[in-house]
Design an enzyme around this catalytic site. Structure first.
Site, PDB file in Angstrom:
ATOM      1  N   LYS A  13     -27.781  75.861 167.794  1.00 41.10           N
ATOM      2  CA  LYS A  13     -28.543  75.374 168.945  1.00 41.10           C
ATOM      3  C   LYS A  13     -27.844  75.701 170.266  1.00 41.10           C
ATOM      4  O   LYS A  13     -28.491  76.117 171.223  1.00 41.10           O
ATOM      5  CB  LYS A  13     -28.723  73.863 168.776  1.00 41.10           C
ATOM      6  CG  LYS A  13     -29.378  73.134 169.920  1.00 41.10           C
ATOM      7  CD  LYS A  13     -29.714  71.716 169.520  1.00 41.10           C
ATOM      8  CE  LYS A  13     -28.538  70.959 168.922  1.00 41.10           C
ATOM      9  NZ  LYS A  13     -27.557  70.481 169.906  1.00 41.10           N
ATOM     10  N   ARG A 126     -16.613  76.911 163.442  1.00 42.51           N
ATOM     11  CA  ARG A 126     -16.817  77.270 164.856  1.00 42.51           C
ATOM     12  C   ARG A 126     -15.617  76.899 165.717  1.00 42.51           C
ATOM     13  O   ARG A 126     -14.876  75.981 165.411  1.00 42.51           O
ATOM     14  CB  ARG A 126     -18.108  76.671 165.403  1.00 42.51           C
ATOM     15  CG  ARG A 126     -18.135  75.183 165.493  1.00 42.51           C
ATOM     16  CD  ARG A 126     -19.494  74.729 165.984  1.00 42.51           C
ATOM     17  NE  ARG A 126     -19.550  73.292 166.060  1.00 42.51           N
ATOM     18  CZ  ARG A 126     -20.659  72.626 166.298  1.00 42.51           C
ATOM     19  NH1 ARG A 126     -21.791  73.267 166.482  1.00 42.51           N
ATOM     20  NH2 ARG A 126     -20.644  71.307 166.371  1.00 42.51           N
ATOM     21  N   ARG A 177     -22.816  62.555 161.555  1.00 45.28           N
ATOM     22  CA  ARG A 177     -23.664  63.209 162.565  1.00 45.28           C
ATOM     23  C   ARG A 177     -24.959  63.700 161.924  1.00 45.28           C
ATOM     24  O   ARG A 177     -26.035  63.598 162.513  1.00 45.28           O
ATOM     25  CB  ARG A 177     -22.913  64.363 163.227  1.00 45.28           C
ATOM     26  CG  ARG A 177     -22.071  63.905 164.414  1.00 45.28           C
ATOM     27  CD  ARG A 177     -20.787  64.687 164.535  1.00 45.28           C
ATOM     28  NE  ARG A 177     -20.968  66.038 165.003  1.00 45.28           N
ATOM     29  CZ  ARG A 177     -20.031  66.978 164.908  1.00 45.28           C
ATOM     30  NH1 ARG A 177     -18.874  66.717 164.343  1.00 45.28           N
ATOM     31  NH2 ARG A 177     -20.257  68.174 165.363  1.00 45.28           N
TER      32      ARG A 177
HETATM   33  P1  AMP Z   1     -22.268  67.490 170.315  1.00 53.14           P
HETATM   34  O1  AMP Z   1     -21.383  68.387 171.114  1.00 53.14           O
HETATM   35  O2  AMP Z   1     -23.700  67.584 170.723  1.00 53.14           O
HETATM   36  O3  AMP Z   1     -22.069  67.644 168.846  1.00 53.14           O
HETATM   37  O4  AMP Z   1     -21.822  65.987 170.664  1.00 53.14           O
HETATM   38  C1  AMP Z   1     -20.532  65.512 170.351  1.00 53.14           C
HETATM   39  C2  AMP Z   1     -20.554  64.013 170.280  1.00 53.14           C
HETATM   40  O5  AMP Z   1     -20.905  63.452 171.558  1.00 53.14           O
HETATM   41  C3  AMP Z   1     -21.557  63.407 169.313  1.00 53.14           C
HETATM   42  O6  AMP Z   1     -21.099  63.394 167.971  1.00 53.14           O
HETATM   43  C4  AMP Z   1     -21.719  61.994 169.881  1.00 53.14           C
HETATM   44  O7  AMP Z   1     -20.598  61.185 169.556  1.00 53.14           O
HETATM   45  C5  AMP Z   1     -21.669  62.266 171.390  1.00 53.14           C
HETATM   46  N1  AMP Z   1     -23.028  62.503 171.905  1.00 53.14           N
HETATM   47  C6  AMP Z   1     -23.564  63.674 172.337  1.00 53.14           C
HETATM   48  N2  AMP Z   1     -24.843  63.523 172.705  1.00 53.14           N
HETATM   49  C7  AMP Z   1     -25.146  62.227 172.487  1.00 53.14           C
HETATM   50  C8  AMP Z   1     -26.323  61.444 172.629  1.00 53.14           C
HETATM   51  N3  AMP Z   1     -27.470  61.994 173.059  1.00 53.14           N
HETATM   52  N4  AMP Z   1     -26.251  60.127 172.321  1.00 53.14           N
HETATM   53  C9  AMP Z   1     -25.116  59.560 171.890  1.00 53.14           C
HETATM   54  N5  AMP Z   1     -23.975  60.244 171.693  1.00 53.14           N
HETATM   55  C10 AMP Z   1     -23.978  61.563 171.988  1.00 53.14           C
END
Ligand code: AMP
Length: 224
Positions: A13, A126, A177
């Site tokens: 993504k 990654r 996640r």
């Molecule tokens: P990502 O880089 O999108 O995998 O995000 C890393 C981490 O940030 C996630 O595992 C969550 O702990 C937090 N996070 C990112 N986006 C959100 C969201 N929309 N709501 C809550 N936590 C978030």
């Protein structure tokens, strides 16, 4: 142009987001990256968010929702591609409401579909570039494999230092996640379905198991 992207962690993504952002010249807003910036900068918000992120839990809505909505507001003129938010039905409803209040129109929703086990295998390979988180690097994919310099793997785009995210190497955190993503009751799939049912913006669903170029061509061929 305002675009929402969905896809489980590991679906590519972020990579596709960077390509779409280039095409339209819009801002790429990644909730996870905003959190990581806060953590790096040692801000209060970063300190609060870190413990949740390290465990693979969602950061609470009272921190996340205002943070993302404020960032979106700053990109109102330029347009945006939102990545990583909403991740739950409650966040989808909050976003929908905030967009209406701010008179911002959602033009399109992109959903990258991927089997859970494939997504998990991909996550663990990654790597993050210290200079730009839009530089894709992955040790398992030839097209975006990091390059070797002085016996060390560095960013294939700029030669920057690479690191693996702690939450990408922790299987328990990855499972958590994905539990959140694939949950159709209140999780991210519920948010996807919310926008599908809303019917306002077209939803483009593509097969994320194909390679980067193919997925990109599928998306580009359907974007308005
Ligand atoms: P990502 O880089 O999108 O995998 O995000 C890393 C981490 O940030 C996630 O595992 C969550 O702990 C937090 N996070 C990112 N986006 C959100 C969201 N929309 N709501 C809550 N936590 C978030």
């Amino acid at each position: 142009m305002n675009i929402l992207t969905f896809g489980p962690n590991g679906s590519g993504k972020g990579t596709q987001g960077a390509i779409i952002k280039e095409k339209y010249g819009i801002d790429h807003i990644e909730s996870g990256a905003i959190f990581r910036e806060h953590i790096k900068g040692g801000t209060e918000l970063g300190k609060k968010a870190k413990e949740y992120i390290d465990r693979g839990d969602l950061v609470p809505d009272e921190i996340t929702i205002p943070m993302v909505l404020e960032t979106l507001g700053k990109s109102k003129e330029k347009g945006w591609l939102l990545d990583g938010f909403p991740r739950s039905l409650a966040q989808a409803e909050a976003l929908d409401k905030a967009l209406k209040e701010a008179d911002m129109k959602l033009d399109c929703v992109v959903e990258i579909m991927l089997d859970r086990q494939i997504a998990k295998d991909r996550i663990m390979g990654r790597r993050l570039c210290a200079n730009d988180n839009n530089h894709p690097n992955h040790i398992a994919f030839d097209a975006i494999k990091p390059v070797e310099k002085d016996g060390k793997l560095v960013c294939r785009v700029c030669g920057g230092e690479l690191s693996a995210r702690a939450d990408d190497q922790d299987e328990g955190a990855i499972n958590k996640r994905h539990d959140i993503y694939y949950d159709e009751t209140t999780g991210t799939m519920a948010a996807v379905n919310y926008f599908k049912n809303l019917g306002g913006a077209p939803v483009i669903s593509v097969d994320g198991s194909k390679n980067i170029k193919e997925v990109s061509a599928d998306i580009m061929g359907q974007l308005p």
